[in-house]
Design a protein around this motif. Structure first.
Motif, PDB file in Angstrom:
ATOM      1  N   LEU A  30       0.818  -1.215   0.000  1.00 14.25           N
ATOM      2  CA  LEU A  30       0.000   0.000   0.000  1.00 14.25           C
ATOM      3  C   LEU A  30       0.854   1.267   0.000  1.00 14.25           C
ATOM      4  N   ASP A  31       1.797   1.399   0.949  1.00 15.12           N
ATOM      5  CA  ASP A  31       2.646   2.590   0.942  1.00 15.12           C
ATOM      6  C   ASP A  31       3.861   2.424   0.030  1.00 15.12           C
ATOM      7  N   TYR A  32       4.206   1.197  -0.328  1.00 19.97           N
ATOM      8  CA  TYR A  32       5.251   0.932  -1.316  1.00 19.97           C
ATOM      9  C   TYR A  32       5.027  -0.458  -1.888  1.00 19.97           C
ATOM     10  N   CYS A  33       5.733  -0.749  -2.992  1.00 20.66           N
ATOM     11  CA  CYS A  33       5.591  -2.051  -3.655  1.00 20.66           C
ATOM     12  C   CYS A  33       6.966  -2.645  -3.891  1.00 20.66           C
ATOM     13  N   ASP A  34       7.083  -3.965  -3.739  1.00 24.62           N
ATOM     14  CA  ASP A  34       8.360  -4.635  -3.984  1.00 24.62           C
ATOM     15  C   ASP A  34       8.841  -4.369  -5.405  1.00 24.62           C
ATOM     16  N   PRO A  35      10.125  -4.035  -5.591  1.00 24.68           N
ATOM     17  CA  PRO A  35      10.643  -3.864  -6.949  1.00 24.68           C
ATOM     18  C   PRO A  35      10.840  -5.214  -7.636  1.00 24.68           C
ATOM     19  N   VAL A  36      10.783  -5.204  -8.956  1.00 16.67           N
ATOM     20  CA  VAL A  36      11.044  -6.409  -9.749  1.00 16.67           C
ATOM     21  C   VAL A  36      12.547  -6.457  -9.996  1.00 16.67           C
ATOM     22  N   ASP A  37      13.231  -7.304  -9.254  1.00 18.10           N
ATOM     23  CA  ASP A  37      14.689  -7.369  -9.329  1.00 18.10           C
ATOM     24  C   ASP A  37      15.115  -8.728  -9.874  1.00 18.10           C
ATOM     25  N   GLY A  38      16.046  -8.703 -10.820  1.00 13.14           N
ATOM     26  CA  GLY A  38      16.524  -9.937 -11.416  1.00 13.14           C
ATOM     27  C   GLY A  38      17.854  -9.723 -12.107  1.00 13.14           C
ATOM     28  N   VAL A  39      18.267 -10.742 -12.847  1.00 10.03           N
ATOM     29  CA  VAL A  39      19.539 -10.711 -13.556  1.00 10.03           C
ATOM     30  C   VAL A  39      19.309 -11.272 -14.954  1.00 10.03           C
ATOM     31  N   ILE A  40      19.982 -10.675 -15.939  1.00 10.11           N
ATOM     32  CA  ILE A  40      19.904 -11.172 -17.304  1.00 10.11           C
ATOM     33  C   ILE A  40      21.307 -11.526 -17.777  1.00 10.11           C
ATOM     34  N   VAL A  41      21.434 -12.679 -18.422  1.00 11.96           N
ATOM     35  CA  VAL A  41      22.729 -13.155 -18.923  1.00 11.96           C
ATOM     36  C   VAL A  41      22.693 -13.148 -20.447  1.00 11.96           C
ATOM     37  N   VAL A  42      23.695 -12.505 -21.049  1.00 12.70           N
ATOM     38  CA  VAL A  42      23.757 -12.378 -22.506  1.00 12.70           C
ATOM     39  C   VAL A  42      25.109 -12.883 -22.992  1.00 12.70           C
ATOM     40  N   GLU A  43      25.093 -13.680 -24.048  1.00 13.41           N
ATOM     41  CA  GLU A  43      26.357 -14.107 -24.653  1.00 13.41           C
ATOM     42  C   GLU A  43      26.999 -12.909 -25.352  1.00 13.41           C
ATOM     43  N   PRO A  44      28.212 -12.533 -24.950  1.00 13.25           N
ATOM     44  CA  PRO A  44      28.812 -11.287 -25.461  1.00 13.25           C
ATOM     45  C   PRO A  44      29.016 -11.286 -26.966  1.00 13.25           C
ATOM     46  N   ASP A  45      29.323 -12.414 -27.570  1.00 19.12           N
ATOM     47  CA  ASP A  45      29.556 -12.456 -29.015  1.00 19.12           C
ATOM     48  C   ASP A  45      28.279 -12.246 -29.817  1.00 19.12           C
ATOM     49  N   TYR A  46      27.125 -12.401 -29.147  1.00 19.43           N
ATOM     50  CA  TYR A  46      25.856 -12.300 -29.868  1.00 19.43           C
ATOM     51  C   TYR A  46      25.439 -10.848 -30.106  1.00 19.43           C
ATOM     52  N   LEU A  47      25.795  -9.934 -29.203  1.00 21.59           N
ATOM     53  CA  LEU A  47      25.290  -8.562 -29.283  1.00 21.59           C
ATOM     54  C   LEU A  47      25.812  -7.813 -30.514  1.00 21.59           C
ATOM     55  N   THR A  96      20.255  -6.036  -4.889  1.00 17.62           N
ATOM     56  CA  THR A  96      19.688  -6.773  -3.764  1.00 17.62           C
ATOM     57  C   THR A  96      20.584  -7.982  -3.471  1.00 17.62           C
ATOM     58  N   PRO A  97      20.470  -8.585  -2.277  1.00 17.45           N
ATOM     59  CA  PRO A  97      21.280  -9.773  -1.969  1.00 17.45           C
ATOM     60  C   PRO A  97      21.138 -10.889  -2.991  1.00 17.45           C
ATOM     61  N   MET A  98      19.920 -11.101  -3.515  1.00 17.16           N
ATOM     62  CA  MET A  98      19.721 -12.131  -4.528  1.00 17.16           C
ATOM     63  C   MET A  98      20.478 -11.794  -5.800  1.00 17.16           C
ATOM     64  N   GLN A  99      20.441 -10.537  -6.235  1.00 20.55           N
ATOM     65  CA  GLN A  99      21.169 -10.137  -7.435  1.00 20.55           C
ATOM     66  C   GLN A  99      22.675 -10.307  -7.251  1.00 20.55           C
ATOM     67  N   GLU A 100      23.190  -9.938  -6.083  1.00 18.99           N
ATOM     68  CA  GLU A 100      24.629 -10.089  -5.821  1.00 18.99           C
ATOM     69  C   GLU A 100      25.039 -11.557  -5.908  1.00 18.99           C
ATOM     70  N   LYS A 101      24.218 -12.428  -5.354  1.00 21.55           N
ATOM     71  CA  LYS A 101      24.538 -13.855  -5.362  1.00 21.55           C
ATOM     72  C   LYS A 101      24.517 -14.414  -6.784  1.00 21.55           C
ATOM     73  N   LEU A 102      23.522 -13.974  -7.571  1.00 20.52           N
ATOM     74  CA  LEU A 102      23.419 -14.461  -8.946  1.00 20.52           C
ATOM     75  C   LEU A 102      24.563 -13.937  -9.815  1.00 20.52           C
ATOM     76  N   VAL A 103      24.943 -12.672  -9.626  1.00 24.58           N
ATOM     77  CA  VAL A 103      26.044 -12.116 -10.417  1.00 24.58           C
ATOM     78  C   VAL A 103      27.343 -12.846 -10.114  1.00 24.58           C
ATOM     79  N   ARG A 104      27.576 -13.152  -8.827  1.00 26.31           N
ATOM     80  CA  ARG A 104      28.781 -13.920  -8.470  1.00 26.31           C
ATOM     81  C   ARG A 104      28.737 -15.311  -9.094  1.00 26.31           C
TER      82      ARG A 104
END
Length: 401
Positions: A30-47, A96-104
């Motif tokens: 009500l006074d705030y909403c959880d942010p949508v936090d995640g991680v995306i992995v991209v193959e560098p040669d593809y971009l 967020t802690p979840m993002q840090e763990k996934l990036v590592r």
């Protein structure tokens, strides 16, 4: 005991871009909403000097897909938030802690992202369709998507685009309060003296999904008519704000003649118990649910909550409310009398005993459901469980069929 963290993943059809999300349900406090936090992995040669863009979108479908003819559409899609994910425009973004763990865990090709819901955005609600209706369900749905392109306005190709359906939900307040909702009505009869009085009182104002709703009924018959039977209903009221439509559905009911007839001068006090459950309303057209139709643990749609000082008339999307309805049958000439007592049906807040009990039951079901699913595996080093988003959804569809 080692506690594993479940992470949902989904890749583009060409497998070059992969989404990782720590959860699918995001809570509106009500006074705030959880942010949508995640991680995306991209193959560098593809971009090849291209970029990855992300969007948070909502689709508001208020009419059947099969009725869309001559270019008329019964749905609206709004882009609520957008940003460039790769390369990052804000290298100092707080993770967020979840993002840090996934990036590592995922390495240098992992890029965090965060989207925010705008204020007063509606909760996720799905209106149940009839069993043979295979079109897109009516309701409010949220999607996050990512695509590869040179700019945000580039045409999105399916082979390089990935999207995930998420849910925005509301929880009950920690304190359910001491108020006992009640209603008192009376009815007189033409050419007959006296009245029948009906008082209905609930044992609380806020109920959790799966709890019994206890309604105490007191009938005082000071007329010359008799009460033949009593009917009890739990009614789900749905308001679709886009088209200014309203309708109501019974999600639990009972009829009894116990203690009847209530003859002139007699009184009756009795407590009736009803449990509103989505499982008891399968394939009933128009029943509002908390999210996707194929989820086994889906609940009835929660009551719409608004900030203090505001009314549900200010809410947008699909507004849900509940009431207990009691009807007295006073015979052929006497007709019926009824009253409604409103209450709130919500999910228990995190940290409460009821929420822990609910999570334990869901976890047991999840373990059984995914024990032999190939899209589910565990990494013992970091205690992260990766679950393939698409395979999980397909598995739910197969089981529901």
């Amino acid at each position: 005991m080692v506690v594993s963290v479940k992470v949902f993943k989904k890749a583009t059809p060409n497998g070059k871009v992969t989404f990782y999300l720590g959860r699918r349900d995001f809570i509106d406090h009500l006074d705030y909403c959880d942010p949508v936090d995640g991680v995306i992995v991209v193959e560098p040669d593809y971009l090849k000097n291209r970029k990855v863009f992300g969007q948070l979108a909502t689709t508001y479908r208020y009419g059947r897909e099969e009725d869309e003819v001559m270019g008329v559409k019964f749905s609206k899609e709004l882009i609520l938030s957008r940003e460039q994910i790769v390369p990052m425009t804000n290298p100092n973004m707080e993770m967020t802690p979840m993002q840090e763990k996934l990036v590592r865990k995922l390495g240098s090709n992992a890029h965090p992202f965060t989207f925010h819901f705008p204020p007063n955005s509606p909760s996720s609600v799905t209106l149940q369709q009839e069993g043979d209706d295979l079109g897109k369900p009516l309701g409010v749905e949220y999607t996050i998507r990512a695509f590869v392109g040179d700019s945000e306005d580039d045409r999105q190709h399916k082979r390089s685009m990935v999207s995930l359906v998420i849910k925005k939900l509301q929880y009950a307040p920690l304190n359910r309060g001491q108020r006992l909702p009640s209603s008192l009505v009376s009815k007189g009869f033409t050419f007959s003296n006296g009245k029948i009085s009906l008082e209905v009182t609930l044992d609380r104002e806020i109920y959790y999904h799966g709890e019994k709703v206890a309604a105490t009924v007191q009938v005082s018959n000071n007329s010359k008519k008799s009460v033949k039977s009593i009917k009890c209903f739990i009614v789900q009221h749905t308001e679709i704000t886009m088209v200014n439509a309203q309708f109501s559905k019974h999600v639990a009911q009972l009829e009894t003649k116990e203690g009847c007839p209530i003859t002139p001068g007699a009184n009756l006090t009795k407590t009736f118990y009803l449990i509103p459950l989505a499982a008891n309303n399968k394939d009933r057209h128009g029943i509002a649910l908390d999210g996707h139709l194929k989820d086994e643990d889906v609940n009835l749609a929660s009551s719409t909550m608004v900030q203090e000082g505001k009314s549900t008339g200010d809410a947008c999307g699909i507004v849900i409310s509940y009431s207990v309805r009691i009807k007295l049958n006073c015979g052929t000439l006497g007709g019926e009398m009824q009253t409604d007592v409103p209450f709130k049906l919500l999910q228990p807040a995190p940290g409460t005993i009821e929420k822990k009990r609910s999570n334990a039951m869901k976890k047991m079901k999840s373990i059984e459901q995914h024990r032999n699913v190939k899209g589910y595996y565990q990494d013992d080093d970091d205690n992260i469980v990766f679950e393939d988003f698409a395979k999980m959804r397909m598995n739910n569809v197969n089981m529901a069929d």
